[in-house]
Structure formats: C-alpha cells, structure tokens
Write an enzyme that holds these catalytic residues in place. Structure first.
Site, mmCIF file in Angstrom:
data_model
loop_
_atom_site.group_PDB
_atom_site.id
_atom_site.type_symbol
_atom_site.label_atom_id
_atom_site.label_comp_id
_atom_site.label_asym_id
_atom_site.label_seq_id
_atom_site.Cartn_x
_atom_site.Cartn_y
_atom_site.Cartn_z
ATOM 1 N N GLU A 222 -13.643 7.863 34.464
ATOM 2 C CA GLU A 222 -13.641 9.315 34.319
ATOM 3 C C GLU A 222 -12.877 9.734 33.069
ATOM 4 O OE1 GLU A 222 -13.046 13.354 37.025
ATOM 5 O OE2 GLU A 222 -12.107 11.488 37.699
ATOM 6 N N HIS B 93 -8.798 11.556 49.685
ATOM 7 C CA HIS B 93 -10.204 11.758 49.313
ATOM 8 C C HIS B 93 -11.002 12.195 50.538
ATOM 9 C CE1 HIS B 93 -13.989 11.596 47.525
ATOM 10 N NE2 HIS B 93 -14.040 10.358 47.087
ATOM 11 N N CYS C 236 -19.482 11.347 47.820
ATOM 12 C CA CYS C 236 -18.295 12.058 47.347
ATOM 13 C C CYS C 236 -18.620 13.231 46.429
ATOM 14 C CB CYS C 236 -17.364 11.092 46.625
ATOM 15 S SG CYS C 236 -17.206 9.490 47.454
#
Length: 413
Positions: free
Chosen positions: A314, A340, A164
């Site tokens: 995050e 995503h 990713c």
C-alpha cells in the site's frame, strides 16, 4: 446526464471502540486500543488469543427482544448502526418516496457464528433438525434486507461481498447510484462478526493473524515488527443523500462524497499484486472521478492491516499515485485501534475519514515503534494531530484482489 452531488447526512457505528459514533470518534481521538483477550469463546486451545471485540454488547438496548432472536450478531450490529444513522439524519420518512431509497450493506462472511453453532447442534440432533431461521439469519445479505424492512426502503437493496473491500464498495456503489439518478438516498456500509473459532482458526492457518498476547504490539500497521492483523468486528452505516434533497430539508452535512475507484488485481487469491498495482489504480480512479489532482489530497485513511505484504504494498501504491506529494500528506491506519473488521472496515473508516475532515483532525496510527524502510511515509505515529484538510481518501484492499477507494471532501457549505 449531469452528475448529481452526494453528501453524508447521517452516520452510525458499533465497533470495538464504542456503540455509537460520538463515543467511537472520541476514542479514536484519544488513541484508545480496542484489542483485548477474546471473550466470546475459550481460545486457549488455539494460537490466537486476542481480538478487537465489540465490548459489553446487549442487542436488546437497540432492537426488540423478539427480533434479536432472528438476527445474527453481524445483523444486530448493522441494525443498531442503521438506527443511529437514521436518527442522526433527522429524516422524516413519511415525507419521502421510499421507492427512491436504497440499501447497500456489505458483509464478508455474514452470520458465520450462527453457522458454527448450528453445525454443532445438527451433528448431535441430525441435520433435518436445523433451525428454520438458520438460512435467513446467516446469509450475508440479511443485514441489508433487515435494514430495508425496518425503514421501508424499496429501492435497490444489495450486498457487495468483496472481503475486506466490501464496506468501501458499498459506500462507493451507493454514491454512484445516487449520483447517476437512480435514488435520492441510500443507507450503506458494512457489518461483520467473525470472532469465532472457525474464522480465527482459518485466518491463523493461512498465517494472516498476529499470534502474540500483548495488545499494544498486536495491530501495528507500517511498523517493522508487524506480522499479521487482529480480527475485529462491528458495523458502520452511512446515510448518503443527493445534495439538493439534503439542502431542501435542512439536513446537516458531514462531508461530500466526490470520488470512487474500484479495481481488481487479477493476481492472487490472498496476496496483493506487486507494488500494490491494483490499489494504485483504484486510488487514481477515485481522484480522477472527483476531477481533482493528486496533490489536493491531504490525508489517506489507509487499509493498513499490519500484515507485511499489505502495508509495504500500500505504501508503494501511494507513492505511485502521489509521487513526491506522498511525503507531504498524512497516512494513518485506524486499524491500529479497531483491528480489522473485514467487510465492515471500509464503512467504519469512511465514518472516521468524514469526521477527520469535519473536525480537522488526523487520527493516529497508535503503538508505532519500529520503522520499516519499506514504509517511510508520515503515518501520524502514536499521537493524532490537528490539521487543515480538505480532501481525504479511504482505502480498502481485499482478498481476491478487490480494491475500493472512496474520496471525501470537507463540507464548507
């Protein structure tokens, strides 16, 4: 050696919100959700029925029909995006030294749909009957290779495969490659097309995907009810160019790339390190690389996947890097709209971040409803808004512990 400046002079994208940059950015500004029931195959026997697909895709609009047959879906997205970026840049290839032109395009999984269909075919006909185009169509570096062939770029041509984080690694690597004098320009970004039975099944089995059927409650980053990401697909390609070269040819400039951070958690194959430690180091690296202070960053386009561990980790990482300033700046996830896109995510999000700087507009985290005490920053909930922003960070955090952050500066030339 003096570091050279690097600017963005062309952009192209195909994604769940549109087939070009203008339509996609307009959809972002309108808060459009690109998530819907899967149409590429019958998903009724599986738990996951939603995805963020590229809608109404006809590759022959962008690519010669004979070439399409030898391109996996992810390569088609990449090629269409690269053609848009090149046209957008106004570059005259006949005037360039193509040995100084690089291609760095990521893909996490490459042509997995081709692999699945070829496996099914070979089980019926025998494996020695595999298509001679199977390997050169499906391998993950072929989007980069096809783009280089199409435009004659003879500099470095490579494909970061970092899950990713790949799209951001591609942009960051291209930035360094130009800044350090190895090339004058680079087509960079990522492409992915993993809305397939095996991909969806694999991510479902590891409990990474949302399994509900309501698109408005599927990809909900930082929301207290988040429970998994939604698979997206698409591509984003940017033309990065050395500043003096761009000015000399009168190029329009979207934004300047000023910093890049890349780290590894070295912790777990899928879970992020506690407190987002690796992501925090990558953000701090990008800020240090740019020679600015953390409180100069106005906006973070977050990785924001809508998984419980990513979003809380995050958020913690952002607090570690920015301290009290974390509560004064905006943080949003455009994955709430696009899903995503794996190896393409960072590239498309770099495009959105550049346009956020250019237009002075903060994209929303749409469909936000339920607060989470572990996620307590300004996520630009539901409605985007105008803002005077000068520095923006785009985060990408991948399986395997890969972290990549690209820092962009508003172009005020």
């Amino acid at each position: 050696m003096e570091k050279r400046r690097v600017v963005i002079t062309g952009m192209g994208t195909v994604n769940p919100l549109g087939h070009n940059t203008a339509d996609s950015w307009q959809a972002v500004r309108e808060g459009v959700c690109g998530i819907a029931p899967i149409t590429q195959y019958d998903s009724s026997a599986q738990k996951v029925h939603l995805a963020a697909e590229v809608k109404d895709w006809d590759p022959t609009v962008y690519i010669d029909k004979r070439e399409v047959r030898h391109m996996a879906r992810y390569t088609q997205f990449a090629m269409a995006s690269a053609k848009e970026a090149m046209a957008d840049s106004g570059l005259d290839l006949s005037a360039e030294n193509l040995e100084r032109c690089a291609v760095i395009v990521s893909s996490g999984i490459g042509g997995i749909s081709t692999t699945e269909s070829e496996q099914t075919r070979c089980l019926q006909r025998g494996f020695d009957k595999a298509s001679p185009f199977y390997i050169p169509t499906s391998i993950a570096n072929m989007a980069a290779g096809q783009i280089a062939i199409a435009f004659g770029f003879k500099g470095m041509c490579t494909c970061p495969v970092t899950a990713c984080a790949g799209g951001s690694n591609a942009v960051g690597d291209a930035f360094r490659h130009i800044r350090d004098g190895y090339a004058d320009m680079a087509l960079c970004g990522g492409a992915e097309a993993a809305v397939t039975p095996l991909s969806i099944g694999g991510f479902t089995s590891m409990r990474a995907l949302h399994v509900g059927d309501d698109p408005s409650r599927a990809s909900i980053p930082f929301d207290g009810e988040r429970d998994g990401f939604v698979m997206g697909e698409g591509a984003g390609i940017l033309l990065l160019e050395e500043y003096e070269h761009a000015v000399a040819r009168g190029a329009k400039i979207y934004a300047e790339v000023v910093g890049y951070g890349a780290t590894c958690d070295a912790y777990h194959i899928t879970a992020p390190a506690p407190g987002g430690e690796g992501g925090a180091r990558a953000m701090a690296q990008a800020i240090q690389d740019a020679g600015i202070t953390a409180d100069q960053v106005d906006y973070v386009n977050a990785h924001g996947t809508s998984t419980p561990l990513n979003d809380s980790g995050e958020t913690a990482a952002i607090k570690t890097v920015f301290g009290d300033h974390a509560y004064k700046m905006a943080v949003s996830s455009t994955k709430s709209m696009t899903g995503h896109m794996l190896g393409a995510a960072g590239a498309v999000e770099a495009i959105f971040t550049a346009l956020a700087l250019k237009d002075g507009y903060l994209p929303a985290t749409i469909n936000y409803k339920t607060p989470d005490p572990a996620c307590d920053l300004d996520y630009v909930p539901n409605e985007g808004r105008s803002a005077d922003i000068h520095y923006a960070l785009s985060n990408s955090l991948g399986f395997g512990g890969h972290n990549a952050c690209v820092l962009l500066k508003k172009w005020e030339g």
